[in-house]
Design a protein around this motif. Structure first.
Motif, PDB file in Angstrom:
ATOM      1  N   ALA A   8      -1.403  -0.213  25.637  1.00  9.43           N
ATOM      2  CA  ALA A   8      -1.880   0.772  24.281  1.00  9.43           C
ATOM      3  C   ALA A   8      -0.951   1.933  24.340  1.00  9.43           C
ATOM      4  O   ALA A   8      -0.897   2.301  22.940  1.00  9.43           O
ATOM      5  N   LEU A   9      -0.345   2.729  25.156  1.00 12.64           N
ATOM      6  CA  LEU A   9       0.700   3.701  24.810  1.00 12.64           C
ATOM      7  C   LEU A   9       1.737   3.261  24.016  1.00 12.64           C
ATOM      8  O   LEU A   9       2.325   4.054  23.267  1.00 12.64           O
ATOM      9  N   THR A  10       2.133   2.046  24.489  1.00 11.17           N
ATOM     10  CA  THR A  10       3.491   1.644  23.827  1.00 11.17           C
ATOM     11  C   THR A  10       3.470   0.557  22.698  1.00 11.17           C
ATOM     12  O   THR A  10       4.314   0.031  22.219  1.00 11.17           O
ATOM     13  N   LEU A  22       9.304  -0.963  31.038  1.00 12.14           N
ATOM     14  CA  LEU A  22       9.926  -0.077  29.619  1.00 12.14           C
ATOM     15  C   LEU A  22       9.171  -0.129  28.807  1.00 12.14           C
ATOM     16  O   LEU A  22       8.512  -1.359  28.222  1.00 12.14           O
ATOM     17  N   GLY A  23       8.809   0.901  27.941  1.00  9.85           N
ATOM     18  CA  GLY A  23       8.018   0.998  26.579  1.00  9.85           C
ATOM     19  C   GLY A  23       8.314   2.366  25.753  1.00  9.85           C
ATOM     20  O   GLY A  23       8.553   3.348  26.468  1.00  9.85           O
ATOM     21  N   LYS A  24       8.224   2.018  24.584  1.00  4.98           N
ATOM     22  CA  LYS A  24       8.286   3.378  23.597  1.00  4.98           C
ATOM     23  C   LYS A  24       7.100   4.141  23.389  1.00  4.98           C
ATOM     24  O   LYS A  24       6.164   3.192  22.796  1.00  4.98           O
ATOM     25  N   THR A  34      11.604   6.172  24.736  1.00  7.63           N
ATOM     26  CA  THR A  34      11.404   5.320  25.876  1.00  7.63           C
ATOM     27  C   THR A  34      11.221   5.616  27.007  1.00  7.63           C
ATOM     28  O   THR A  34      11.844   6.828  27.405  1.00  7.63           O
ATOM     29  N   PHE A  35      10.190   5.262  27.840  1.00  2.00           N
ATOM     30  CA  PHE A  35       9.628   5.662  29.229  1.00  2.00           C
ATOM     31  C   PHE A  35       9.713   4.660  30.151  1.00  2.00           C
ATOM     32  O   PHE A  35       9.465   3.401  29.809  1.00  2.00           O
ATOM     33  N   PHE A  85      19.947   5.677  33.444  1.00  3.85           N
ATOM     34  CA  PHE A  85      19.953   5.562  31.808  1.00  3.85           C
ATOM     35  C   PHE A  85      19.292   6.895  31.063  1.00  3.85           C
ATOM     36  O   PHE A  85      19.105   6.682  29.963  1.00  3.85           O
ATOM     37  N   ASN A  86      19.032   7.852  31.903  1.00  5.14           N
ATOM     38  CA  ASN A  86      18.492   9.106  31.424  1.00  5.14           C
ATOM     39  C   ASN A  86      16.971   8.513  30.773  1.00  5.14           C
ATOM     40  O   ASN A  86      16.825   9.089  29.539  1.00  5.14           O
ATOM     41  N   ILE A  87      16.387   8.078  31.364  1.00  2.78           N
ATOM     42  CA  ILE A  87      14.830   7.544  30.819  1.00  2.78           C
ATOM     43  C   ILE A  87      13.719   8.547  31.327  1.00  2.78           C
ATOM     44  O   ILE A  87      13.772   8.339  32.519  1.00  2.78           O
TER      45      ILE A  87
END
Length: 317
Positions: free
Chosen positions: A76-78, A101-103, A108-109, A149-151
């Motif tokens: 839902a969030l992505t 992973l998801g945006k 991207t989180f 990757f600085n996520i």
């Protein structure tokens, strides 16, 4: 919809409303005013119940079978862009711990959470949301990928505790959780943690060390469950409500004690009554937190997280 014991007055009114609507359809009689009266009574009853919940009733709500779980929030969030990642690269892929992973609004989180099941078969498959050591090692592996990757990292806490089986202890359950706590104290990207259901013991803390820690309104966070506390202190589960009161495990208690940063409001009756509204509230809070944290350097992020947990509690020198 399933109803808990203290929700039975709402169930009765919902049934009356369904009958009223059915009578109107079958007879052609205008029952709009009657239905409206029942709807108003339902809202009034909900407020009377949910505005005055006891700690034990909040524990029950956190376990409601219709409540959204981690994967529901992930997708839902992505906007369904979530890509699940698997395995700890050492032993197995623990189905009680999910991550990927998801945006979220273009950012991207790495999202990690404990996953329960929605039916008997899935609950067994997910081990009721109780991770094995490989689950915590998978979570840590994904956090290290995010750091590389600085996520930013978002963790969703919903577990009755780490899996207590013999095989879990043989594979180093305590060490895996301890290693997660240690490593999360030094990860150089923002970590946001949200208790979305049950937050029990080290099983929750294994993914719970963050720069910002939040709780959904009808959740609990404690070193032990009310039932286990009751069985240890009173040798019976009959005192679980009293244990819940004394453990100070509600979101309000945790905020007052400085354990969490804020409470995420749920729809009236709990997240299961209106999941979309719950998703939106959590998303808004996560993005607000990230907006604050992304301005910090990696060194400031680590110091901020460590100081947050060092300052919890009262110490007598």
């Amino acid at each position: 919809m399933e109803y808990l014991d203290f929700e039975l007055p709402i169930k009765e009114l919902d049934e009356q409303l369904d009958k009223c609507i059915a009578v109107g359809k079958n007879s052609g009689v205008n029952v709009a005013s009657t239905c409206k009266e029942i709807e108003n009574k339902i809202q009034e009853t909900k407020h009377n119940i949910y505005d005055h919940l006891t700690p034990w009733q909040k524990v029950q709500l956190s376990r409601h079978p219709n409540r959204p779980y981690s994967l529901d929030y992930c997708y839902a969030l992505t906007d369904n862009t979530f890509i699940e990642l698997h395995g700890d690269r050492s032993f197995a892929d623990d189905k009680a711990m999910v991550g990927g992973l998801g945006k979220i609004d273009g950012t991207t989180f790495m999202i990690i959470g404990q996953q329960k099941g929605k039916n008997t078969k899935e609950r067994q498959y997910r081990r009721f949301g109780m991770p094995n050591p490989e689950g915590y090692r998978k979570a840590l592996r994904l956090m290290k990928v995010a750091e590389k990757f600085n996520i930013p990292i978002l963790t969703l806490i919903d577990t009755p505790g780490a899996y207590p089986g013999l095989e879990a202890e043989e594979r180093g359950q305590g060490e895996a959780i301890a290693q997660n706590i240690l490593q999360m104290c030094t990860i150089k990207v923002p970590i946001i943690c949200v208790v979305i259901g049950e937050g029990a013991s080290g099983g929750a803390l294994g993914i719970g060390v963050g720069n910002k820690v939040y709780m959904m309104e009808n959740t609990w966070y404690s070193v032990i469950s009310p039932e286990s506390c009751s069985s240890i202190l009173w040798r019976s589960w009959e005192y679980k409500a009293q244990a819940a009161e004394n453990l100070k495990l509600t979101a309000e208690d945790s905020l007052k004690l400085g354990i969490i940063d804020d409470i995420i409001k749920e729809p009236l009756g709990g997240a299961h009554y209106n999941p979309e509204k719950a998703y939106e509230a959590l998303k808004k809070q996560v993005l607000t937190a990230y907006t604050e944290l992304e301005k910090m350097s990696s060194k400031e992020i680590v110091e901020h997280r460590q100081n947050k947990f060092i300052n919890i509690g009262i110490f007598n020198g």
